[in-house]
Motif scaffolding. Sequence first.
Motif, short mmCIF file in Angstrom:
data_model
loop_
_atom_site.label_atom_id
_atom_site.label_comp_id
_atom_site.label_asym_id
_atom_site.label_seq_id
_atom_site.Cartn_x
_atom_site.Cartn_y
_atom_site.Cartn_z
N CYS A 47 0.81 -1.22 0.00
CA CYS A 47 0.00 0.00 0.00
C CYS A 47 0.85 1.27 0.00
CB CYS A 47 -0.92 0.01 1.21
SG CYS A 47 -2.25 -1.19 1.11
N LEU A 48 2.03 1.21 0.59
CA LEU A 48 2.86 2.42 0.70
C LEU A 48 3.94 2.51 -0.37
CD1 LEU A 48 3.27 2.54 4.57
CD2 LEU A 48 1.66 3.80 3.13
N ARG A 49 3.96 1.59 -1.31
CA ARG A 49 5.03 1.54 -2.31
C ARG A 49 5.08 2.78 -3.20
NH1 ARG A 49 0.82 -0.60 -4.66
NH2 ARG A 49 0.56 -0.56 -6.90
N GLY A 50 3.96 3.42 -3.45
CA GLY A 50 3.94 4.56 -4.35
C GLY A 50 3.98 5.91 -3.66
N VAL A 51 4.18 5.94 -2.38
CA VAL A 51 4.17 7.19 -1.62
C VAL A 51 5.49 7.92 -1.86
CG1 VAL A 51 4.09 8.22 0.67
CG2 VAL A 51 2.64 6.27 0.12
N SER A 52 5.38 9.17 -2.26
CA SER A 52 6.57 9.99 -2.48
C SER A 52 6.78 10.90 -1.27
CB SER A 52 6.42 10.84 -3.73
OG SER A 52 7.53 11.70 -3.87
N LEU A 53 7.91 10.73 -0.62
CA LEU A 53 8.23 11.56 0.54
C LEU A 53 8.89 12.88 0.14
CD1 LEU A 53 9.61 8.74 2.87
CD2 LEU A 53 7.31 9.69 2.79
N LEU A 54 9.18 13.05 -1.14
CA LEU A 54 9.88 14.25 -1.60
C LEU A 54 8.97 15.28 -2.24
CD1 LEU A 54 12.98 12.45 -3.15
CD2 LEU A 54 12.74 13.46 -0.87
N THR A 55 7.72 14.92 -2.50
CA THR A 55 6.78 15.87 -3.10
C THR A 55 5.55 16.00 -2.22
OG1 THR A 55 5.74 14.11 -4.41
CG2 THR A 55 7.51 15.35 -5.46
N TYR A 56 4.85 17.14 -2.38
CA TYR A 56 3.65 17.41 -1.60
C TYR A 56 2.64 16.29 -1.81
CZ TYR A 56 -0.45 19.81 0.17
OH TYR A 56 -1.57 20.15 0.88
N PRO A 57 2.02 15.77 -0.79
CA PRO A 57 1.96 16.13 0.61
C PRO A 57 2.94 15.35 1.50
CG PRO A 57 0.15 14.67 0.14
CD PRO A 57 0.91 14.87 -1.15
N TYR A 58 4.00 14.86 0.91
CA TYR A 58 5.12 14.26 1.66
C TYR A 58 4.72 13.03 2.48
CZ TYR A 58 6.79 18.89 0.52
OH TYR A 58 7.10 20.04 -0.16
N GLY A 59 3.70 12.32 2.03
CA GLY A 59 3.27 11.11 2.72
C GLY A 59 2.48 11.34 4.00
N LEU A 60 2.07 12.57 4.23
CA LEU A 60 1.34 12.88 5.46
C LEU A 60 -0.02 12.18 5.56
CD1 LEU A 60 2.21 16.62 6.07
CD2 LEU A 60 2.93 14.64 7.40
#
Length: 100
Positions: A47-60
């Motif tokens: 489920c978290l494989r596509g989360v980008s921590l470098l772009t908005y919303p930073y995985g929040l």
Amino acid sequence: MIAVVGAVTFLTRAAPFWFFKRGTPRWVNYLGRVLPPAIMAILVVYCLRGVSLLTYPYGLPELLAGAAVVGLHLWKKNNLISILGGTALYMVLVQLVFAG
């Protein structure tokens, strides 16, 4: 179609009792103990494989919803409440709070 699905469901539920008449083998007990947490870990990673921590919303949204799932589960000890609460929070966060 319904009769076939019902028969297959019945057979898969009854099969362990036919195969293990003298008791459950140790390896089946081991798998029953270790597979649920392993499957949950795989689902979290999936489920978290596509989360980008470098772009908005930073995985929040994912972080907040995941924390809500853990918090609800520790509080209520109910899988359904935990999953539904976390999913609802995630959808509110994505659709209303972090929409952009």
